[in-house]
Structures are given as structure tokens and as C-alpha cells.
Write a protein that holds these residues in place. Structure first.
Motif, short mmCIF file in Angstrom:
data_model
loop_
_atom_site.label_atom_id
_atom_site.label_comp_id
_atom_site.label_asym_id
_atom_site.label_seq_id
_atom_site.Cartn_x
_atom_site.Cartn_y
_atom_site.Cartn_z
N ILE A 73 -15.99 13.70 -7.39
CA ILE A 73 -15.98 14.22 -6.01
C ILE A 73 -16.12 13.03 -5.07
N ARG A 74 -15.70 13.24 -3.85
CA ARG A 74 -15.94 12.25 -2.80
C ARG A 74 -16.90 12.88 -1.80
N VAL A 75 -17.93 12.13 -1.41
CA VAL A 75 -18.87 12.61 -0.40
C VAL A 75 -18.80 11.68 0.80
N GLY A 135 6.49 -4.70 8.35
CA GLY A 135 5.08 -5.00 8.13
C GLY A 135 4.37 -3.71 7.74
N ALA A 136 3.99 -3.64 6.46
CA ALA A 136 3.23 -2.48 5.97
C ALA A 136 1.91 -3.03 5.44
N ASP A 137 1.39 -4.02 6.19
CA ASP A 137 0.27 -4.80 5.68
C ASP A 137 -1.06 -4.39 6.28
N SER A 176 -10.03 7.85 12.10
CA SER A 176 -11.02 8.17 11.06
C SER A 176 -10.32 8.80 9.86
N PRO A 177 -10.89 8.64 8.67
CA PRO A 177 -10.25 9.25 7.50
C PRO A 177 -10.63 10.72 7.32
N LYS A 178 -11.41 11.26 8.27
CA LYS A 178 -12.00 12.59 8.08
C LYS A 178 -11.00 13.69 7.78
N ALA A 179 -9.94 13.74 8.53
CA ALA A 179 -8.98 14.84 8.28
C ALA A 179 -7.94 14.44 7.25
N GLY A 180 -8.17 13.35 6.52
CA GLY A 180 -7.27 12.97 5.44
C GLY A 180 -5.85 12.69 5.90
N GLN A 181 -5.70 11.98 7.03
CA GLN A 181 -4.36 11.83 7.61
C GLN A 181 -3.69 10.48 7.30
N ASP A 210 -7.43 9.36 -0.46
CA ASP A 210 -7.23 10.26 -1.60
C ASP A 210 -6.59 11.60 -1.23
N GLY A 211 -6.50 11.95 0.06
CA GLY A 211 -6.05 13.30 0.43
C GLY A 211 -4.57 13.35 0.75
N ILE A 212 -3.86 14.28 0.12
CA ILE A 212 -2.43 14.45 0.37
C ILE A 212 -2.20 15.84 0.96
N GLY A 225 0.87 -1.19 0.00
CA GLY A 225 0.00 0.00 0.00
C GLY A 225 0.90 1.23 0.00
N PRO A 226 0.35 2.39 0.37
CA PRO A 226 1.18 3.61 0.36
C PRO A 226 2.42 3.49 1.25
N ALA A 227 2.28 2.89 2.44
CA ALA A 227 3.42 2.83 3.38
C ALA A 227 4.52 1.94 2.83
N ILE A 244 4.69 -0.33 10.09
CA ILE A 244 4.47 1.06 9.69
C ILE A 244 3.06 1.20 9.13
N GLY A 245 2.57 2.44 9.08
CA GLY A 245 1.28 2.72 8.44
C GLY A 245 0.11 2.23 9.28
N ASP A 246 -0.96 1.83 8.58
CA ASP A 246 -2.17 1.37 9.28
C ASP A 246 -1.87 0.15 10.15
N ALA A 247 -0.79 -0.53 9.91
CA ALA A 247 -0.43 -1.67 10.77
C ALA A 247 -0.17 -1.20 12.19
N TRP A 307 -17.26 3.02 -3.29
CA TRP A 307 -17.95 3.40 -2.06
C TRP A 307 -17.58 2.45 -0.95
N THR A 308 -17.77 2.89 0.28
CA THR A 308 -17.61 1.99 1.42
C THR A 308 -18.36 2.57 2.63
N VAL A 309 -18.52 1.72 3.64
CA VAL A 309 -19.10 2.15 4.91
C VAL A 309 -18.12 1.72 5.99
N LYS A 331 -0.36 -9.28 -0.95
CA LYS A 331 -1.26 -10.44 -1.09
C LYS A 331 -2.26 -10.27 -2.22
N ARG A 332 -2.48 -9.02 -2.65
CA ARG A 332 -3.46 -8.83 -3.71
C ARG A 332 -2.94 -9.39 -5.03
N GLU A 333 -3.88 -9.86 -5.83
CA GLU A 333 -3.53 -10.37 -7.16
C GLU A 333 -3.02 -9.22 -8.03
P1 FAD Z 1 -2.97 -0.22 3.27
O1 FAD Z 1 -3.33 0.86 2.32
O2 FAD Z 1 -4.08 -0.94 3.95
O3 FAD Z 1 -2.06 -1.24 2.49
C1 FAD Z 1 -1.71 -2.49 3.04
C2 FAD Z 1 -1.27 -3.41 1.91
O4 FAD Z 1 -0.82 -4.63 2.50
C3 FAD Z 1 -2.38 -3.76 0.95
O5 FAD Z 1 -1.94 -3.60 -0.38
C4 FAD Z 1 -2.69 -5.22 1.26
O6 FAD Z 1 -3.08 -5.96 0.12
C5 FAD Z 1 -1.36 -5.71 1.78
N1 FAD Z 1 -1.46 -6.85 2.70
C6 FAD Z 1 -2.30 -7.00 3.73
N2 FAD Z 1 -2.06 -8.16 4.36
C7 FAD Z 1 -1.04 -8.76 3.71
C8 FAD Z 1 -0.35 -9.97 3.87
N3 FAD Z 1 -0.67 -10.83 4.85
N4 FAD Z 1 0.63 -10.28 3.02
C9 FAD Z 1 0.97 -9.44 2.01
N5 FAD Z 1 0.33 -8.26 1.81
C10 FAD Z 1 -0.65 -7.93 2.65
N6 FAD Z 1 -5.86 8.57 4.36
C11 FAD Z 1 -5.39 9.77 3.94
O7 FAD Z 1 -4.23 10.11 4.17
N7 FAD Z 1 -6.16 10.64 3.27
C12 FAD Z 1 -7.44 10.35 2.98
O8 FAD Z 1 -8.12 11.15 2.36
C13 FAD Z 1 -7.98 9.12 3.41
N8 FAD Z 1 -9.23 8.77 3.10
C14 FAD Z 1 -9.68 7.55 3.46
C15 FAD Z 1 -10.97 7.23 3.12
C16 FAD Z 1 -11.46 6.01 3.48
C17 FAD Z 1 -12.85 5.72 3.13
C18 FAD Z 1 -10.67 5.07 4.17
C19 FAD Z 1 -11.21 3.73 4.55
C20 FAD Z 1 -9.38 5.38 4.51
C21 FAD Z 1 -8.87 6.63 4.17
N9 FAD Z 1 -7.59 7.00 4.50
C22 FAD Z 1 -7.12 8.23 4.12
C23 FAD Z 1 -6.72 6.11 5.24
C24 FAD Z 1 -5.80 5.34 4.31
O9 FAD Z 1 -6.52 4.58 3.38
C25 FAD Z 1 -4.88 4.43 5.07
O10 FAD Z 1 -4.41 5.07 6.21
C26 FAD Z 1 -3.72 4.04 4.18
O11 FAD Z 1 -4.16 3.32 3.07
C27 FAD Z 1 -2.73 3.19 4.96
O12 FAD Z 1 -1.70 2.78 4.12
P2 FAD Z 1 -0.92 1.43 4.43
O13 FAD Z 1 0.02 1.26 3.31
O14 FAD Z 1 -0.42 1.50 5.81
O15 FAD Z 1 -2.03 0.30 4.44
#
Ligand code: FAD
Length: 617
Positions: free
Chosen positions: A266-268, A204-206, A345-350, A50-52, A17-19, A337-340, A315-317, A39-41
Motif C-alpha cells: 500500500i502507499r500511505v 526535453g522529458a527530463d 501535488s501528486p495527490k490526485a494521481g495526475q 503509481d496511479g494510472i 521517465g514516463p513522458a 513535455i511532462g514534469d519539465a 518513501w519520500t517527503v 542520466k541515470r545509470e
Molecule cells: P520524470 O519521471 O521525472 O523523469 C525524468 C527522467 O529524465 C528521469 O529518468 C531522469 O533521470 C531523466 N533526466 C533528468 N535530467 C536529465 C538530463 N539532464 N539528462 C538526461 N536525463 C535526465 N503521478 C501520477 O500520475 N500518479 C501518481 O500516483 C503519482 N504519485 C506521485 C507520488 C510522488 C510521491 C511523487 C513525487 C510524484 C508522483 N506523481 C504521480 C508524479 C509523477 O512522478 C511525475 O509527474 C512523473 O514521473 C513525470 O514524468 P516525467 O517523465 O515527466 O519525469
């Protein structure tokens, strides 16, 4: 070209992902052997973050990525706030700039897939490609403590077994069709092909449900909120005038946020306030679809119309969960690192910004320790700095998500409080206000010498003029993310004998074998491999002369600058004032990630030597 060849790699990154993609790019750019799997195909096509932030655009620029990013992204320069009007419908209360005092005075939006493409293309230039689909099935750390403590080039204390799921042929890759040459292929019980990778470090950036985090036994601490939000991306048809700026709409019928995007999208975001959240903390997604989310938005928009005649892009919920990992690393060999390691919340685009910023923080530290230029304890500062940031982010998010999710009632002040919070936390939201605390690499002892600079924050932008040709430069463009420390020498007016003498003394000191420059530049690497010295004199164009600058401080003519107004464009001349540096001068040490590490007096190079001695070897 430095892809990982064979089964031994410097860094194995799980998750692209981004991290993970950012880290892979930053490390291979620094010459490290990197392997990255996902892990994705195939990579995500659309949606997600989407916010930077403006700070992230600065970081992209420091890696040479901003031009490509800005070509594709939408720019949000102005934001508006709307509330319910007394006579019905909604009314705009405030229209204001998105960001103040920034090099890039706007936020930008581009689908996460666009960011991942940018990073994948950049790493491909270094011969590194995401290997997908591939997942780890086991991870083990050497139990030899000496081996774990030895960060030498021949020690690979982390063993990971990877598997290509659903792969009967053995080599099935994602879009890029590359394997980076990893070998050591084994069979497995379920028929999938396995390979053993030995790494110096595993990251781990997973994502939020991190396998790596679970494998090493790190917990997430925090909770889910009761706030449920829906988000939908589409090309709108509407008579609402402010769809191409960012809008927060607070009404008695609900709350809604508009984010303009690339390609007319647009995103709502809407607050789905009355949704039941089960004990599991999960919601029943079958109750919702994009049409329901749009219907809630349409209520908030009344009397303006809003529809999606071309359908929905994504879309998502989601429920807002606010958690931070109990630890960001195990023995400085496995990192997350990252979401790991943080979700909110994604509200402030962080989130995407925070995730890539984790990678930006960790990359140069790993490079220094792997090169054996720094003590392994440098790696401790990753958790110290980024965990504190993550906690600050969660605290901010708790306040922000609550204010955003509350439905204003007549007479209450929720909307005003929300606007106040947006302004009070503007620097934090933009990323400029991120503050690293005191540590071996952030020495907050000398700040009065540069009172306009906050040690531990990113160095502010400013214009300087190259003396040799009087060309103006943005100082940030002289500080690329090339893993070098930037030593900014501000000698005051070097055309004056007193300051010239001080500058000569600085040069003489740097020439001494015990001086930090010689002491911490390893034998056999270029003289400017660790430290890039840049001199900026407070002198007029007419009085400037490169010959005034001692040769030690100008290994090349391009390293000599002044703080003066240019003769053609009439820009510049404000750097000393904005940095709060007096004519007595100062030396500012910028870390490789662009954060100010320390400030010292011109005659106190010993203090800089002590600073580097804390972590360089
Ligand atoms: P992810 O993007 O979750 O990437 C993790 C990657 O690891 C994925 O590609 C996945 O396939 C892979 N993976 C997972 N498990 C395994 C495994 N076991 N083996 C191998 N690969 C694996 N953030 C912003 O900064 N600005 C925004 O505007 C914003 N809007 C958002 C809107 C929504 C609706 C949501 C849900 C989130 C939003 N975020 C936003 C948050 C943002 O999406 C996450 O914080 C960001 O994607 C985290 O990046 P990451 O690389 O840490 O994790």
C-alpha cells in the motif's frame, strides 16, 4: 526496426521517465528514427508515481499495452472517506465507486518502474533502447530561419552534444546494454566521451529540474505551497478493513490517504502539517524518515493498528509546488513535455498521466509533420492544447491540495467540501473530462448533430456489431493509436432507401479527386494510410447487409458495423442514443489521439474537407 543509426535522428529525447519513454515508443511505432537518453545509470527500481487513470488505460489499450499493464497493476474500484468519530477514533462516512461511466471503471496502480518497463519493452520491439547514463552538455538551434521553417527530410537544425558521465571506456550502458549505434564520438576536456547528435526535433522529458528547459531559456511560472507531505510504500499489517480500497482519512490529528498497490503493497500519504519550509522552498529532509511518516499515519488510523513489519519499499517527503512553463516549445523544434513543463501535488494521481498524455498528444503531430503530410503549424497545437490542460490541472490542484491539507476543525465543512470536489471533478480526475479548445484540429462548429459527444474530448466508448459475423466490438478497439484519422460514418438506418441514398452520395463524394480522402492521401502510400473509414449503420441484425454499404466504404469487410443488440450476448444497440445522433446520421472525425476533431452532416463532406485543409497538405 527503426532505431536511430549514426548521428542524425528524427527526434532526440532527453529523459526516459514516463513522458520520454512513452514518446519514444509512440514515435518509433510510427516509423520515426528516435534516440532516447537518460542520466541515470540504471532505471528507477521502485517508488515514485503509481496511479494510472481510466483514460490512460484506454490510451494504453489503443497502443496494445493495456493487457500487459492490467496483468500487473492493482485495481481500485471503490473509494472510502473517513472522519473523526464523535466518540473517538475514525468512522467511514462514504463508500462509492472510484469512477463512473468508463470503459475501465477503476483506477489502477503500478510503480512507475513498472510503467517504464512496459514502455521500454514496447520500444525494444522496435529496436529502440534507452541509452544511459548519458546527458546533454550543449544544445544549439540553427540560426538559419529558412532551415528552421523547412520541415523536410534532410534538415537537422538542432545540434546536441551528449556525454557519458564517468565513462572512461567510452561505451557504458544501463541495464539494456544498447547504444542504438549513435556515433560521431569526440573526446572532452574532463575525459568523458562525447558525441554530437543532429536532430530534426529535440524533446526535453527530463523532469521537474529539466536541463533542456533551462538550456532554451524557458521559465517555470508559479509557486511552492506551504503543504509538506510524506509518502511511504510498504506491505502493511493492520486490522483496518479498507486497506485494499482507496481511502481519504480526515481527522483532527491529521490527514492521510491510502492507495492500494500491486503485490500486497500500500502507499500511505500523510500531511506533515507543522513542518518549517525554509526561504529556499526546500525542507530539511533529515528531520524525517519513513518511521516518522508511519507514526503520523498511525495517529490518523486510531483505533485501528497499522505497521510495516517487512520494512519500507520506498518513501519520500515533498513540498507541493504548482508551476507551469511559460512556453512548451522553441520554434517548434525543441519541445518540453511532462514534469519539465508542469508540476503539482501528486495527490490526485495526475502527474505521470499528464506526462504520458503530453507525449501522446505530441507524437502523432511530429509524425505528420516529419512525413510532410501536415503543415508545420500543426505543431503549434501541442502547446495550445497541453498548456491549457496544464493550467486547468494547476487550478484544480490548488483547490484540491488545499482541501486535502486542511485539518478539519469541529463544526467546519472541510470534509464535505473535499468529497464534493472529488465528485465534481471526477471526469477531470479520471482523464475523460479533458477538453481541448477550438483550434485548427478541434472544430466545435457542428456539435448538435451528435449531442452526446463533446468535440475536443475523447470519443466515449460504445459497443458496435460487425455486420459480416455479428461479432460485438468495443468501438475504442477500432480506433488504435496508429496515427490515422478515423472517419466514423453514421448513416442512420442504411437499410432504408433515403439513408442508403445519402450513404451512396458520401461514397461518391469520397471518390472525387477533390474529396478530402484523395486530396490529403499522399501519392504512393496505401489508400487508408491517413484516413480509416468505418461505417456504423443504425440497423437491426436481421436487416443488416454488407452489400448495402457502397464498396468505397468497405475496403474490407471488417470496416462495416451496425448499432444493434447482438443475437447471442444481447449487448449493443445504444451507440446512436448515447452519442446523441439522430436517424438523419452524422460523420464523426476522430483525431489520431482519440479526441473528437469535428462532426459534420452526411451531406457536408465539404466541411470535413475544409477542416483537413487547415492543417494537412
Ligand atoms: P520524470 O519521471 O521525472 O523523469 C525524468 C527522467 O529524465 C528521469 O529518468 C531522469 O533521470 C531523466 N533526466 C533528468 N535530467 C536529465 C538530463 N539532464 N539528462 C538526461 N536525463 C535526465 N503521478 C501520477 O500520475 N500518479 C501518481 O500516483 C503519482 N504519485 C506521485 C507520488 C510522488 C510521491 C511523487 C513525487 C510524484 C508522483 N506523481 C504521480 C508524479 C509523477 O512522478 C511525475 O509527474 C512523473 O514521473 C513525470 O514524468 P516525467 O517523465 O515527466 O519525469
Amino acid at each position: 526496426i527503426n532505431p536511430a543509426r549514426g548521428s542524425h535522428v528524427d527526434v532526440l529525447i532527453i529523459g526516459a521517465g514516463p513522458a520520454g519513454s512513452f514518446l519514444a515508443f509512440a514515435l518509433c511505432r510510427a516509423g520515426m528514427r528516435v534516440k532516447i537518453v537518460d542520466k541515470r545509470e540504471v532505471k528507477i527500481p521502485t517508488g515514485h508515481a503509481d496511479g494510472i487513470q481510466p483514460r490512460m488505460i484506454e490510451v494504453f489499450q489503443s497502443y496494445g499495452l493495456a493487457e500487459r499493464f492490467l496483468k500487473e497493476a492493482a485495481q481500485i474500484r471503490v473509494k472510502a472517506y473517513y472522519v473523526s468519530a464523535p466518540e473517538g477514533g475514525i468512522v467511514r462516512t462514504i463508500l462509492e465507486p472510484t469512477v463512473d461511466g468508463s470503459r475501465y471503471p477503476f483506477e489502477a496502480t503500478l510503480a512507475q518502474s513498472g510503467i517504464e518497463d512496459l514502455l521500454r519493452n514496447a520500444m525494444a520491439e522496435h529496436g529502440v533502447y534507452v541509452e544511459q547514463p548519458k546527458v546533454p552538455v550543449s544544445l544549439s538551434l540553427s540560426d538559419d530561419e529558412t532551415e528552421l521553417q523547412t520541415h523536410s527530410s534532410k534538415v537537422y537544425p538542432v545540434k546536441v552534444v551528449l556525454e557519458r558521465p564517468n565513462d572512461s571506456v567510452g561505451v557504458k550502458n544501463g541495464r539494456n546494454g544498447h547504444t542504438n549505434g549513435a556515433t560521431a564520438v569526440l573526446g572532452s576536456a574532463n575525459g568523458a566521451v562525447q558525441e554530437v547528435v543532429r536532430a530534426k526535433y529535440v524533446v526535453g522529458a527530463d523532469g521537474a529540474h529539466s536541463w533542456v528547459r533551462s538550456a532554451v531559456g524557458i521559465d517555470m511560472v508559479g509557486e511552492s505551497t506551504k503543504f509538506v507531505w510524506g509518502v511511504v510504500d510498504f506491505v502493511p499489517e493492520s486490522d483496518f478493513p479498507d486497506l485494499r480500497i482507496s481511502c481519504a482519512i480526515h481527522t483532527k490529528y491529521g490527514n492521510c490517504m491510502i492507495v492500494p498497490r500491486e503485490k500486497d503493497l500500500i502507499r500511505v500519504y500523510v500531511h506533515l502539517g507543522d513542518v518549517e519550509v525554509g526561504d529556499s522552498g526546500r525542507i530539511d529532509r533529515s528531520q524525517f524518515g519513513p518511521d516518522e511518516i508511519l507514526r503520523v499515519a498511525q495517529k490518523c488510523f486510531y483505533p485501528y493498528k497499522l505497521s510495516a513489519p517487512q520494512g519500507f519499499d520506498w518513501w519520500t517527503v515533498y513540498i507541493v509546488g504548482q508551476r507551469v512553463a511559460s512556453s512548451f516549445s522553441v520554434k517548434n523544434r525543441v519541445f518540453i513535455i511532462g514534469d519539465a513543463c508542469h508540476t503539482h501535488s501528486p495527490k490526485a494521481g495526475q502527474g505521470m498521466n499528464a506526462s504520458m498524455s503530453d507525449a501522446h498528444n505530441l507524437a502523432w503531430k511530429l509524425a505528420y509533420v516529419m512525413r510532410q503530410w501536415a503543415l508545420p503549424t500543426l505543431l503549434d497545437t501541442y502547446e495550445l492544447e497541453r498548456r491549457k490542460f496544464a493550467q486547468d490541472l494547476i487550478d484544480f490542484d490548488k483547490m484540491f491540495a488545499t482541501l486535502y491539507s486542511n485539518t478539519p476543525k469541529p463544526g467546519d465543512k472541510d470534509h464535505e467540501r473535499f468529497v464534493e470536489a472529488c465528485n465534481a471533478y471526477g471526469a477531470f480526475i479520471s482523464g475523460h473530462g479533458v477538453q481541448y479548445e477550438a483550434s485548427t484540429i478541434t472544430n466545435i462548429a457542428h456539435s448538435p448533430l451528435a449531442s452526446g459527444i463533446v468535440i475536443g474530448q475523447r470519443i466515449p466508448p460504445g459497443t458496435v456489431v460487425q455486420v459480416a459475423n455479428f461479432r460485438p466490438y468495443e468501438l475504442h478497439d477500432l480506433l488504435p493509436s496508429d496515427t490515422r484519422f478515423k472517419v466514423l460514418i453514421l448513416p442512420g438506418d442504411a437499410s432504408k432507401p433515403k439513408q442508403k441514398a445519402k450513404l451512396d452520395a458520401v461514397a461518391a463524394e469520397l471518390d472525387r479527386p477533390e474529396g478530402f480522402l484523395k486530396r490529403f492521401t499522399p501519392a504512393g502510400v496505401p489508400v487508408d494510410a491517413v484516413f480509416d473509414t468505418i461505417t456504423i449503420s443504425h440497423t437491426t441484425c436481421a436487416a443488416a447487409n454488407t452489400l448495402t454499404i457502397p464498396s468505397r466504404l468497405q475496403p474490407h469487410w471488417s470496416k462495416v458495423f451496425i448499432d444493434a443488440e447482438t443475437l447471442c450476448e444481447r449487448v449493443g444497440g445504444n451507440l446512436y442514443a448515447s452519442y446523441g445522433v439522430s436517424d438523419a446520421g452524422a460523420i464523426i472525425v476522430c483525431r489520431p489521439d482519440g479526441y473528437v476533431g469535428m462532426v459534420a452532416a452526411l451531406d457536408d463532406l465539404a466541411a470535413i474537407g475544409r477542416y483537413f485543409a487547415n492543417f494537412l497538405q
